[in-house]
Design a protein around this motif. Structure first.
Motif, PDB file in Angstrom:
ATOM      1  N   GLU A  60       0.787  -1.068  -0.176  1.00  0.00           N
ATOM      2  CA  GLU A  60       0.069  -0.211  -0.026  1.00  0.00           C
ATOM      3  C   GLU A  60       0.928   1.312  -0.178  1.00  0.00           C
ATOM      4  O   GLU A  60       1.285   1.878   0.958  1.00  0.00           O
ATOM      5  CB  GLU A  60      -0.891  -0.126   1.182  1.00  0.00           C
ATOM      6  N   MET A  61       1.313   1.640  -0.987  1.00  0.00           N
ATOM      7  CA  MET A  61       2.414   2.562  -1.361  1.00  0.00           C
ATOM      8  C   MET A  61       1.779   3.701  -2.293  1.00  0.00           C
ATOM      9  O   MET A  61       0.729   3.571  -2.997  1.00  0.00           O
ATOM     10  CB  MET A  61       3.476   2.042  -1.844  1.00  0.00           C
ATOM     11  N   LYS A  62       2.325   4.808  -2.154  1.00  0.00           N
ATOM     12  CA  LYS A  62       2.109   6.085  -3.165  1.00  0.00           C
ATOM     13  C   LYS A  62       3.415   6.792  -3.477  1.00  0.00           C
ATOM     14  O   LYS A  62       4.403   6.542  -2.931  1.00  0.00           O
ATOM     15  CB  LYS A  62       1.191   7.004  -2.249  1.00  0.00           C
ATOM     16  N   ASP A  63       3.172   7.475  -4.724  1.00  0.00           N
ATOM     17  CA  ASP A  63       4.434   7.818  -5.273  1.00  0.00           C
ATOM     18  C   ASP A  63       4.494   9.461  -4.684  1.00  0.00           C
ATOM     19  O   ASP A  63       3.324  10.007  -4.876  1.00  0.00           O
ATOM     20  CB  ASP A  63       4.276   7.909  -6.969  1.00  0.00           C
ATOM     21  N   ILE A  64       5.597   9.555  -4.074  1.00  0.00           N
ATOM     22  CA  ILE A  64       5.841  10.997  -3.676  1.00  0.00           C
ATOM     23  C   ILE A  64       6.635  11.930  -4.523  1.00  0.00           C
ATOM     24  O   ILE A  64       6.699  13.083  -4.321  1.00  0.00           O
ATOM     25  CB  ILE A  64       6.433  10.956  -2.210  1.00  0.00           C
ATOM     26  N   VAL A  65       7.483  11.130  -5.190  1.00  0.00           N
ATOM     27  CA  VAL A  65       8.563  12.065  -6.096  1.00  0.00           C
ATOM     28  C   VAL A  65       8.507  11.197  -7.751  1.00  0.00           C
ATOM     29  O   VAL A  65       8.554   9.852  -7.408  1.00  0.00           O
ATOM     30  CB  VAL A  65       9.791  12.105  -5.834  1.00  0.00           C
ATOM     31  N   SER A  66       8.394  11.943  -8.541  1.00  0.00           N
ATOM     32  CA  SER A  66       8.494  11.311  -9.963  1.00  0.00           C
ATOM     33  C   SER A  66       8.870  12.442 -11.040  1.00  0.00           C
ATOM     34  O   SER A  66       8.268  13.146 -11.284  1.00  0.00           O
ATOM     35  CB  SER A  66       7.343  10.680 -10.496  1.00  0.00           C
ATOM     36  N   ASP A  67      10.261  12.173 -11.281  1.00  0.00           N
ATOM     37  CA  ASP A  67      10.722  13.290 -12.347  1.00  0.00           C
ATOM     38  C   ASP A  67      11.851  12.567 -13.036  1.00  0.00           C
ATOM     39  O   ASP A  67      11.948  11.333 -13.151  1.00  0.00           O
ATOM     40  CB  ASP A  67      11.443  14.502 -11.410  1.00  0.00           C
ATOM     41  N   SER A  68      12.746  13.333 -13.712  1.00  0.00           N
ATOM     42  CA  SER A  68      13.497  12.688 -14.719  1.00  0.00           C
ATOM     43  C   SER A  68      14.618  12.017 -14.387  1.00  0.00           C
ATOM     44  O   SER A  68      15.287  11.075 -14.891  1.00  0.00           O
ATOM     45  CB  SER A  68      14.132  13.926 -15.673  1.00  0.00           C
ATOM     46  N   GLU A  69      14.959  12.228 -12.810  1.00  0.00           N
ATOM     47  CA  GLU A  69      15.741  11.559 -12.156  1.00  0.00           C
ATOM     48  C   GLU A  69      15.488  10.003 -11.531  1.00  0.00           C
ATOM     49  O   GLU A  69      16.296   9.399 -11.005  1.00  0.00           O
ATOM     50  CB  GLU A  69      16.343  12.355 -11.010  1.00  0.00           C
ATOM     51  N   GLY A  70      14.285  10.021 -11.393  1.00  0.00           N
ATOM     52  CA  GLY A  70      13.571   8.785 -10.783  1.00  0.00           C
ATOM     53  C   GLY A  70      12.557   8.777  -9.953  1.00  0.00           C
ATOM     54  O   GLY A  70      11.908   9.616 -10.360  1.00  0.00           O
ATOM     55  N   GLU A  71      12.219   7.891  -9.158  1.00  0.00           N
ATOM     56  CA  GLU A  71      11.062   7.813  -8.269  1.00  0.00           C
ATOM     57  C   GLU A  71      11.237   7.296  -6.928  1.00  0.00           C
ATOM     58  O   GLU A  71      12.339   6.976  -6.653  1.00  0.00           O
ATOM     59  CB  GLU A  71      10.011   6.732  -8.834  1.00  0.00           C
ATOM     60  N   ILE A  72      10.415   7.989  -6.156  1.00  0.00           N
ATOM     61  CA  ILE A  72      10.472   7.583  -4.702  1.00  0.00           C
ATOM     62  C   ILE A  72       9.050   7.252  -4.259  1.00  0.00           C
ATOM     63  O   ILE A  72       8.155   7.859  -4.321  1.00  0.00           O
ATOM     64  CB  ILE A  72      11.053   8.718  -3.858  1.00  0.00           C
ATOM     65  N   PHE A  73       8.763   5.843  -3.725  1.00  0.00           N
ATOM     66  CA  PHE A  73       7.633   5.472  -3.360  1.00  0.00           C
ATOM     67  C   PHE A  73       7.359   5.352  -1.594  1.00  0.00           C
ATOM     68  O   PHE A  73       8.428   4.903  -1.097  1.00  0.00           O
ATOM     69  CB  PHE A  73       7.307   4.170  -4.087  1.00  0.00           C
ATOM     70  N   SER A  74       6.502   5.674  -1.192  1.00  0.00           N
ATOM     71  CA  SER A  74       6.579   5.533   0.296  1.00  0.00           C
ATOM     72  C   SER A  74       5.205   5.115   0.536  1.00  0.00           C
ATOM     73  O   SER A  74       4.144   5.356   0.035  1.00  0.00           O
ATOM     74  CB  SER A  74       6.639   6.923   0.859  1.00  0.00           C
ATOM     75  N   THR A  75       5.008   4.711   1.829  1.00  0.00           N
ATOM     76  CA  THR A  75       3.496   4.006   2.481  1.00  0.00           C
ATOM     77  C   THR A  75       3.015   5.300   3.145  1.00  0.00           C
ATOM     78  O   THR A  75       3.523   6.349   3.070  1.00  0.00           O
ATOM     79  CB  THR A  75       3.580   2.992   3.529  1.00  0.00           C
ATOM     80  N   LYS A  76       1.743   5.244   3.398  1.00  0.00           N
ATOM     81  CA  LYS A  76       1.175   6.284   4.017  1.00  0.00           C
ATOM     82  C   LYS A  76       1.630   6.769   5.222  1.00  0.00           C
ATOM     83  O   LYS A  76       1.849   7.715   5.544  1.00  0.00           O
ATOM     84  CB  LYS A  76      -0.553   5.842   4.250  1.00  0.00           C
TER      85      LYS A  76
END
Length: 269
Positions: free
Chosen positions: A197-213
Motif C-alpha cells: 500500500e504505497m504512493k508515489d511521492i516523487v517522480s521526475d527525470s531522475e527517478g522515483e521515490i515511493f512511500s507508504t502512507k
C-alpha cells in the motif's frame, strides 16, 4: 428502498456505458460502416471463443477477442508491426528475432488469417492453434449483437529490482492515457510478490521515490544512484533488472500476473 435500488441500477448502467467502446463499424448504418463490417473476419476455436480481425487505418488490422456476448479490444502493437500481432510475454517464441527494428519478437504472438482461403489460426509463442472460419452471415450477426470493451490491462511493468536475498521489487505504471503517474509496487520472493500500500511521492527525470502512507517503507529508484529499499532505519541496496529482457519471467514466475487475463486470444490457451 425502491429509490436506492433505482439509484444503484442507474449507477451500474452509467458504469457499463462508460466501459463499453464503439466497434470500428459503429452501428453499421451507412455505406462506410457497412464496408468495414464486410471486411471484418471472425474465427472460432469451437469452444465458445471468437477472434475478430477488423480493418485499422494505422496498423492495417486490429483484433478483438471474447465470446458471442462480449468482445475485448486487443492492445495494438508498436507501429512497426501490423495489428494482428500482440504482446504476449507468457508464451515465448525462442526462434523469433530478438531485435526486429528494436522489438523482441520472441514475446509477440499473432493471429494469422486469409480471407481468400477462409483460413485462420492463432499462434501463442511456439504453439499454433487452428481456428474455424465463421461464415459472413453468422459473423456479422455476432458482431452486431456483441458488446465491446477496451483492453482490461491497466498497468504494465515499469521497473524491476532484486536484493541480495532473492526478493524482488516490481514497480508497475499505468498504461491508459492520463494514468502514467499511477504506480503500484509489489515485493517478495519469486512467486509470492505482494502489493504494497504505497504512493508515489516523487517522480521526475531522475527517478522515483515511493512511500507508504505512514512513511516507514520507501522504495527509491534513482537513475543516478544505487536503488534502495528503506524499511524504518534499515537500508537494503538493490540491483536493477532489465524489464524488457525479463518479461517472460515477470509474467510467469513472479506471481503478480498469475491468473490475470491480458485481453488477448492467448488468455485461454
Amino acid at each position: 428502498m425502491n429509490c436506492r435500488r433505482l439509484l444503484a441500477a442507474a449507477v451500474t448502467l452509467l458504469s457499463n456505458a462508460s466501459w463499453a467502446i464503439e466497434p470500428p463499424w459503429g452501428k453499421a448504418e451507412n455505406l462506410g460502416e457497412l464496408r468495414v463490417l464486410e471486411q471484418t473476419s471472425v474465427c472460432t476455436d469451437n469452444k465458445g471463443h471468437y477472434v475478430v480481425v477488423a480493418p485499422h487505418e494505422q496498423r492495417s488490422h486490429q483484433v478483438f477477442y471474447g465470446d458471442e456476448k462480449t468482445l475485448t479490444q486487443v492492445a495494438l502493437p508498436p507501429w512497426v508491426l501490423t495489428g494482428t500481432h500482440f504482446l504476449e510475454p507468457r508464451f515465448l517464441n525462442k526462434t523469433a528475432n530478438s531485435n526486429f527494428r528494436g522489438l523482441d519478437m520472441r514475446v509477440y504472438s499473432e493471429v494469422e488469417f486469409d480471407p481468400s482461403k477462409k483460413t485462420c489460426s492463432l499462434r501463442c509463442g511456439e504453439k499454433t492453434v487452428p481456428l474455424t472460419w465463421v461464415e459472413a452471415d453468422k459473423a456479422q450477426e455476432l458482431l452486431l449483437k456483441a458488446k465491446y470493451e477496451p483492453n482490461p490491462q491497466q498497468f504494465e511493468p515499469y521497473a524491476l529490482l532484486r536484493d541480495g536475498q532473492g526478493s524482488y521489487y516490481l514497480v508497475e505504471r499505468g498504461i491508459q492515457p492520463g494514468s502514467e503517474k499511477n504506480f503500484r509496487v509489489h515485493t517478495g520472493p519469486k512467486g509470492r510478490l505482494k502489493k504494497q500500500e504505497m504512493k508515489d511521492i516523487v517522480s521526475d527525470s531522475e527517478g522515483e521515490i515511493f512511500s507508504t502512507k505512514k512513511g516507514d517503507l520507501r522504495l527509491v529508484v534513482d537513475r543516478a544512484a544505487t536503488p534502495m529499499w528503506i524499511e524504518k532505519k534499515r537500508k537494503v541496496e538493490l540491483r536493477g533488472v532489465p524489464v524488457g529482457e525479463n518479461l517472460p519471467m515477470i509474467y510467469n514466475e513472479l506471481g503478480v500476473y498469475t491468473g490475470a487475463r491480458l485481453g488477448n486470444p492467448c488468455d485461454d490457451q
